[in-house]
Design an enzyme around this catalytic site. Structure first.
Site, PDB file in Angstrom:
ATOM      1  N   ARG A 172       0.723  -1.293   0.173  1.00 12.55           N
ATOM      2  CA  ARG A 172      -0.131  -0.040   0.003  1.00 12.55           C
ATOM      3  C   ARG A 172       0.843   1.265  -0.015  1.00 12.55           C
ATOM      4  O   ARG A 172       0.416   2.209   0.591  1.00 12.55           O
ATOM      5  CB  ARG A 172      -0.805   0.029   1.164  1.00 12.55           C
ATOM      6  CG  ARG A 172      -1.815  -1.282   0.985  1.00 12.55           C
ATOM      7  CD  ARG A 172      -2.925  -1.425   0.035  1.00 12.55           C
ATOM      8  NE  ARG A 172      -3.581  -2.477   0.085  1.00 12.55           N
ATOM      9  CZ  ARG A 172      -3.192  -3.721  -0.631  1.00 12.55           C
ATOM     10  NH1 ARG A 172      -2.145  -3.496  -1.518  1.00 12.55           N
ATOM     11  NH2 ARG A 172      -3.944  -4.969  -0.539  1.00 12.55           N
ATOM     12  N   SER A 222     -11.170  -1.566   2.010  1.00 18.62           N
ATOM     13  CA  SER A 222     -10.493  -1.783   3.111  1.00 18.62           C
ATOM     14  C   SER A 222      -9.974  -0.893   4.023  1.00 18.62           C
ATOM     15  O   SER A 222      -9.129   0.004   3.687  1.00 18.62           O
ATOM     16  CB  SER A 222      -9.540  -2.978   2.620  1.00 18.62           C
ATOM     17  OG  SER A 222      -8.838  -3.509   3.649  1.00 18.62           O
ATOM     18  N   GLU A 292      -5.433   1.843   6.164  1.00 19.65           N
ATOM     19  CA  GLU A 292      -5.074   1.838   4.394  1.00 19.65           C
ATOM     20  C   GLU A 292      -5.597   2.999   3.879  1.00 19.65           C
ATOM     21  O   GLU A 292      -4.942   3.646   2.855  1.00 19.65           O
ATOM     22  CB  GLU A 292      -5.508   0.607   4.200  1.00 19.65           C
ATOM     23  CG  GLU A 292      -5.536   0.494   2.583  1.00 19.65           C
ATOM     24  CD  GLU A 292      -5.762  -1.000   2.281  1.00 19.65           C
ATOM     25  OE1 GLU A 292      -6.689  -0.963   1.321  1.00 19.65           O
ATOM     26  OE2 GLU A 292      -5.512  -2.080   2.854  1.00 19.65           O
TER      27      GLU A 292
END
EC number: 1.3.1.98
Length: 300
Positions: A172, A222, A292
């Site tokens: 990420r 997410s 995230e």
């Protein structure tokens, strides 16, 4: 040059003043942008970037806003949304997609050309720019594995290409997060494959996604990164947090890794849920959950 002249300064670019970003985020939350611009090509991006560079006007760039929370206070200065830059070009096994192109649509174009490598992204709801920015991934695949190079614009208006290695992809993470460079397009190096097999894999992953994720409700995807040695969703589930609600935001009862907007929730509701989840998981398991999702904007 006065900021209040922004709309008249760029008559060929659609620009809105005090525009609620809740109209554009997947969570259906977020305060207003002072200015929201919709460039349709690189030349228009260049004009806006040059203007901000010369005047000191704050500049924020967004795409599909699928993994983004904009605080209820909105965003200062100019917000550029790149979703009207959607060109996709296929040359042999190379696919070049503009920053605003839908990742899902790019996977379909690759499939239609019997090109394999992007199946994992078949259900990722973001734009190409966002996927590059955060090295989006799913089901064991990551964007970095198929990127050949990325064209970026620096905040001073300079345009250049970055190789896969120069993008410094990680979990990420990419180099443009720190540099602030704006992704203009990305070129993917794919391979010829069997179209039926590609289609079957994409359909399988989409079915799994639909079965497990709350796709029927607004969410930011997410929320938390995967902590080393754990799964965020399982920790949240084991902490008894599924269904936890603050205002109109709720930890999904379908998948604990998602926070959904169940009743006209605000960004503050989302942030309250995130904070409570982090505190509870830390307290129960000693694990720190990192977000995230990208969180930007002014406090309300």
């Amino acid at each position: 040059m006065q900021m209040e002249n922004l709309i008249t300064t760029f008559p060929e670019i659609e620009i809105k003043e005090h525009e609620p970003l809740a109209h554009y985020t997947n969570t259906k939350t977020g305060g207003p942008a002072d200015w929201l611009a919709f460039p349709v090509d690189v030349a228009q991006v260049q004009q806006l970037v040059d203007y901000c560079h010369q005047t000191g006007l704050a500049l924020t760039v967004i795409g599909n806003a699928s993994n983004l929370i904009v605080r209820d206070g909105g965003i200062e200065g100019l917000v550029m949304i790149l979703t009207r830059m959607q060109t996709v070009k296929v040359e042999g096994t190379m696919v070049t997609a503009a920053a605003g192109a839908s990742y899902i649509e790019v996977t379909k174009i690759a499939r239609d050309h019997s090109l394999t490598g992007l199946e994992f992204a078949a259900g990722i709801p973001g734009s190409i720019g966002g996927a590059i920015f955060m090295n989006a991934g799913a089901y064991g695949g990551e964007t970095k594995t198929v990127v050949d190079h990325v064209t970026v614009m620096e905040r001073d208006g300079q345009i250049h290409q970055l190789s896969n290695e120069e993008m410094d992809f990680g979990y990420r993470h990419s180099a443009v997060q720190a540099s602030g460079a704006i992704v203009l397009d990305a070129t993917f190096a794919l391979k010829l494959g069997d179209q039926n097999a590609i289609t079957a894999q994409m359909e399988d992953l989409n079915a799994r996604r639909a079965a497990k994720q709350p796709l029927e409700l607004p969410s930011c995807g997410s929320v938390f990164k995967r902590p080393t040695g754990y799964f965020a969703g399982k920790l949240i589930h084991d902490a008894g947090l599924q269904g936890y609600t603050s205002g109109g935001a709720q930890v999904s009862t379908k998948h604990a890794g998602f926070i959904v907007n169940v009743n006209h929730g605000t960004a503050t509701d989302y942030l309250n849920v995130i904070h409570h989840v982090q505190e509870t998981v830390q307290e129960k398991f000693g694990v720190q959950l990192e977000t995230e999702v990208r969180i930007i904007g002014r406090q309300s």
